[in-house]
Motif scaffolding. Structure first.
Motif, PDB file in Angstrom:
ATOM      1  N   VAL A  72       0.742  -1.279  -0.121  1.00  0.00           N
ATOM      2  CA  VAL A  72      -0.210   0.064  -0.108  1.00  0.00           C
ATOM      3  C   VAL A  72       0.950   1.222   0.194  1.00  0.00           C
ATOM      4  O   VAL A  72       1.671   1.485   0.962  1.00  0.00           O
ATOM      5  CB  VAL A  72      -0.801   0.008   1.260  1.00  0.00           C
ATOM      6  N   TYR A  73       0.819   2.143  -1.064  1.00  0.00           N
ATOM      7  CA  TYR A  73       1.345   3.495  -0.992  1.00  0.00           C
ATOM      8  C   TYR A  73       0.190   4.423  -0.312  1.00  0.00           C
ATOM      9  O   TYR A  73      -0.710   4.529  -0.967  1.00  0.00           O
ATOM     10  CB  TYR A  73       1.781   3.902  -2.412  1.00  0.00           C
ATOM     11  N   HIS A  74       0.549   5.030   0.746  1.00  0.00           N
ATOM     12  CA  HIS A  74      -0.058   6.204   1.470  1.00  0.00           C
ATOM     13  C   HIS A  74       0.122   7.365   0.585  1.00  0.00           C
ATOM     14  O   HIS A  74       1.271   8.133   0.879  1.00  0.00           O
ATOM     15  CB  HIS A  74       0.330   6.123   2.800  1.00  0.00           C
ATOM     16  N   PHE A  75      -0.872   7.681  -0.165  1.00  0.00           N
ATOM     17  CA  PHE A  75      -0.564   8.612  -1.075  1.00  0.00           C
ATOM     18  C   PHE A  75      -1.257  10.094  -0.276  1.00  0.00           C
ATOM     19  O   PHE A  75      -2.406   9.979  -0.018  1.00  0.00           O
ATOM     20  CB  PHE A  75      -1.364   8.727  -2.431  1.00  0.00           C
ATOM     21  N   MET A  76      -0.607  11.048  -0.422  1.00  0.00           N
ATOM     22  CA  MET A  76      -0.916  12.210   0.523  1.00  0.00           C
ATOM     23  C   MET A  76      -2.094  13.105  -0.508  1.00  0.00           C
ATOM     24  O   MET A  76      -1.758  13.574  -1.566  1.00  0.00           O
ATOM     25  CB  MET A  76       0.167  13.211   0.652  1.00  0.00           C
ATOM     26  N   ALA A 111      -2.674   2.286  -4.335  1.00  0.00           N
ATOM     27  CA  ALA A 111      -2.479   3.428  -3.444  1.00  0.00           C
ATOM     28  C   ALA A 111      -3.721   3.658  -2.582  1.00  0.00           C
ATOM     29  O   ALA A 111      -4.905   3.285  -3.157  1.00  0.00           O
ATOM     30  CB  ALA A 111      -2.447   4.576  -4.428  1.00  0.00           C
ATOM     31  N   VAL A 112      -3.629   4.469  -1.517  1.00  0.00           N
ATOM     32  CA  VAL A 112      -4.656   4.603  -0.599  1.00  0.00           C
ATOM     33  C   VAL A 112      -4.596   6.270  -0.135  1.00  0.00           C
ATOM     34  O   VAL A 112      -3.448   6.749   0.381  1.00  0.00           O
ATOM     35  CB  VAL A 112      -4.750   3.945   0.380  1.00  0.00           C
ATOM     36  N   THR A 119     -12.682  12.191  -6.774  1.00  0.00           N
ATOM     37  CA  THR A 119     -11.913  13.048  -6.862  1.00  0.00           C
ATOM     38  C   THR A 119     -10.500  12.288  -7.132  1.00  0.00           C
ATOM     39  O   THR A 119      -9.449  12.707  -8.189  1.00  0.00           O
ATOM     40  CB  THR A 119     -11.381  13.990  -5.407  1.00  0.00           C
ATOM     41  N   LEU A 120     -10.271  11.128  -6.681  1.00  0.00           N
ATOM     42  CA  LEU A 120      -8.870  10.321  -6.957  1.00  0.00           C
ATOM     43  C   LEU A 120      -9.122   9.974  -8.491  1.00  0.00           C
ATOM     44  O   LEU A 120      -8.033   9.976  -9.148  1.00  0.00           O
ATOM     45  CB  LEU A 120      -9.127   9.089  -5.984  1.00  0.00           C
ATOM     46  N   GLU A 121     -10.472   9.460  -8.792  1.00  0.00           N
ATOM     47  CA  GLU A 121     -10.296   8.908 -10.277  1.00  0.00           C
ATOM     48  C   GLU A 121     -10.135  10.203 -11.132  1.00  0.00           C
ATOM     49  O   GLU A 121      -9.652   9.851 -12.175  1.00  0.00           O
ATOM     50  CB  GLU A 121     -11.868   8.321 -10.609  1.00  0.00           C
ATOM     51  N   LYS A 132      -4.400   0.678  -9.313  1.00  0.00           N
ATOM     52  CA  LYS A 132      -5.591   0.937  -8.396  1.00  0.00           C
ATOM     53  C   LYS A 132      -5.461   1.792  -7.361  1.00  0.00           C
ATOM     54  O   LYS A 132      -4.402   1.691  -6.623  1.00  0.00           O
ATOM     55  CB  LYS A 132      -5.811  -0.405  -7.905  1.00  0.00           C
ATOM     56  N   TRP A 133      -6.335   2.666  -7.226  1.00  0.00           N
ATOM     57  CA  TRP A 133      -6.514   3.796  -6.019  1.00  0.00           C
ATOM     58  C   TRP A 133      -7.836   3.780  -5.394  1.00  0.00           C
ATOM     59  O   TRP A 133      -8.954   3.783  -5.923  1.00  0.00           O
ATOM     60  CB  TRP A 133      -5.940   4.882  -6.874  1.00  0.00           C
ATOM     61  N   VAL A 134      -7.715   3.586  -3.925  1.00  0.00           N
ATOM     62  CA  VAL A 134      -8.910   3.514  -3.289  1.00  0.00           C
ATOM     63  C   VAL A 134      -8.970   4.599  -2.282  1.00  0.00           C
ATOM     64  O   VAL A 134      -7.976   4.990  -1.903  1.00  0.00           O
ATOM     65  CB  VAL A 134      -9.073   2.069  -2.577  1.00  0.00           C
ATOM     66  N   SER A 135     -10.216   4.812  -1.738  1.00  0.00           N
ATOM     67  CA  SER A 135     -10.374   5.877  -0.612  1.00  0.00           C
ATOM     68  C   SER A 135     -10.673   5.271   0.684  1.00  0.00           C
ATOM     69  O   SER A 135     -11.346   4.356   0.993  1.00  0.00           O
ATOM     70  CB  SER A 135     -11.481   6.780  -1.188  1.00  0.00           C
ATOM     71  N   SER A 136      -9.974   5.891   1.835  1.00  0.00           N
ATOM     72  CA  SER A 136      -9.968   5.523   3.002  1.00  0.00           C
ATOM     73  C   SER A 136     -10.735   6.553   4.001  1.00  0.00           C
ATOM     74  O   SER A 136     -10.616   6.552   5.118  1.00  0.00           O
ATOM     75  CB  SER A 136      -8.706   5.317   3.443  1.00  0.00           C
ATOM     76  N   PHE A 137     -11.499   7.274   3.071  1.00  0.00           N
ATOM     77  CA  PHE A 137     -12.039   8.560   3.916  1.00  0.00           C
ATOM     78  C   PHE A 137     -12.985   7.928   5.084  1.00  0.00           C
ATOM     79  O   PHE A 137     -13.202   8.683   5.980  1.00  0.00           O
ATOM     80  CB  PHE A 137     -13.177   9.063   2.577  1.00  0.00           C
ATOM     81  N   SER A 138     -13.917   6.690   4.815  1.00  0.00           N
ATOM     82  CA  SER A 138     -14.645   6.394   5.854  1.00  0.00           C
ATOM     83  C   SER A 138     -14.285   5.403   6.654  1.00  0.00           C
ATOM     84  O   SER A 138     -15.008   4.655   7.620  1.00  0.00           O
ATOM     85  CB  SER A 138     -15.988   5.785   5.144  1.00  0.00           C
TER      86      SER A 138
END
Length: 236
Positions: A72-76, A111-112, A119-121, A132-138
């Motif tokens: 997992v790359y923690h993307f700012m 990436a997360v 917004t990521l897409e 692949k890029w996923v959101s951890s907002f929730s």
């Protein structure tokens, strides 16, 4: 650069071979460090994390996509931002070509970020990325793996990052975390690295380290990566 010593080819070969011995020793040390890293103990992931991704809601277990290892790359990229971090974008430019090879070695890489999926897409499309890029907002994933920080931490001026307490000018940080899933479906956190620990996976920096000017004048800048722009923003 104007004061660099100029010598004959024969002299250069002798000095280069002497330096090669140092490089070989460093390679062997790095190999041992990698072995030591792989032998670190693991931590079982007990909490369930659900992410928003291109396939809908997915748990951490599902993000492995049938493989046993997950990077997992923690993307700012915070929930109130319209663009991803410039420095993380520099790193992400290295992902596309590598992931297909990782997949064939039983490794999934994603990436997360905290930003919303749409917004990521949108930013991913702009940058021409395919990973692949996923959101951890929730969920608490970013907090638990020490790459997102509270308002109180920012106001206090310090945060727990890179396994220590550092100044906290930002509410997001970058890093890499690694996970393993066994045949029973149990997930373990095996490794995380932050800050300059990510240098080793940035191929552009590795090339810069080979040339006479190295990484340029980074030490003279307000911060080392002040020169970096998103790849569609450089003025040629």
């Amino acid at each position: 650069m104007n004061n660099q010593k100029i010598i004959s080819r024969e002299e250069w070969l002798e000095i280069r071979k002497a330096h090669l011995e140092k490089e070989k020793a460093f390679t062997l040390q790095k190999d041992q460090l990698s072995r030591d890293r792989r032998e670190l103990p693991w931590v079982r992931v007990e909490k369930e994390y659900v992410f928003d991704g291109p396939n809908g809601k997915e748990t951490l277990e599902q993000l492995f996509e049938g493989r046993s290892q997950l990077i997992v790359y923690h993307f700012m990229f915070g929930p109130n931002e319209k663009e991803g971090c410039k420095s993380c974008s520099f790193w992400a430019d290295n992902f596309n070509g590598a992931i297909v090879h990782l997949n064939h070695r039983d490794i999934t890489m994603i990436a997360v970020s905290k930003a919303g999926l749409s917004t990521l897409e949108e930013y991913k499309k702009r940058m021409g990325w395919r990973f692949k890029w996923v959101s951890s907002f929730s969920n608490d994933f970013n907090r638990d793996y020490k790459v997102s920080f509270t308002k109180e931490e920012i106001e206090k001026g310090e945060k727990l990052y890179n396994f220590g307490t550092v100044e906290a000018p930002h509410d997001e940080a970058h890093g890499i975390s690694v996970f393993y899933k066994n045949e029973q479906g149990e997930v373990f956190h095996t490794y995380s690295t932050y800050s300059r620990g990510l240098d080793m996976v940035n191929s552009a920096y590795q090339y810069m380290d080979l040339v006479p000017k190295g990484r340029g004048n980074e030490e003279d800048l307000s911060y080392s990566m002040a020169w970096v722009q998103r790849h569609d923003s450089y003025n040629y």
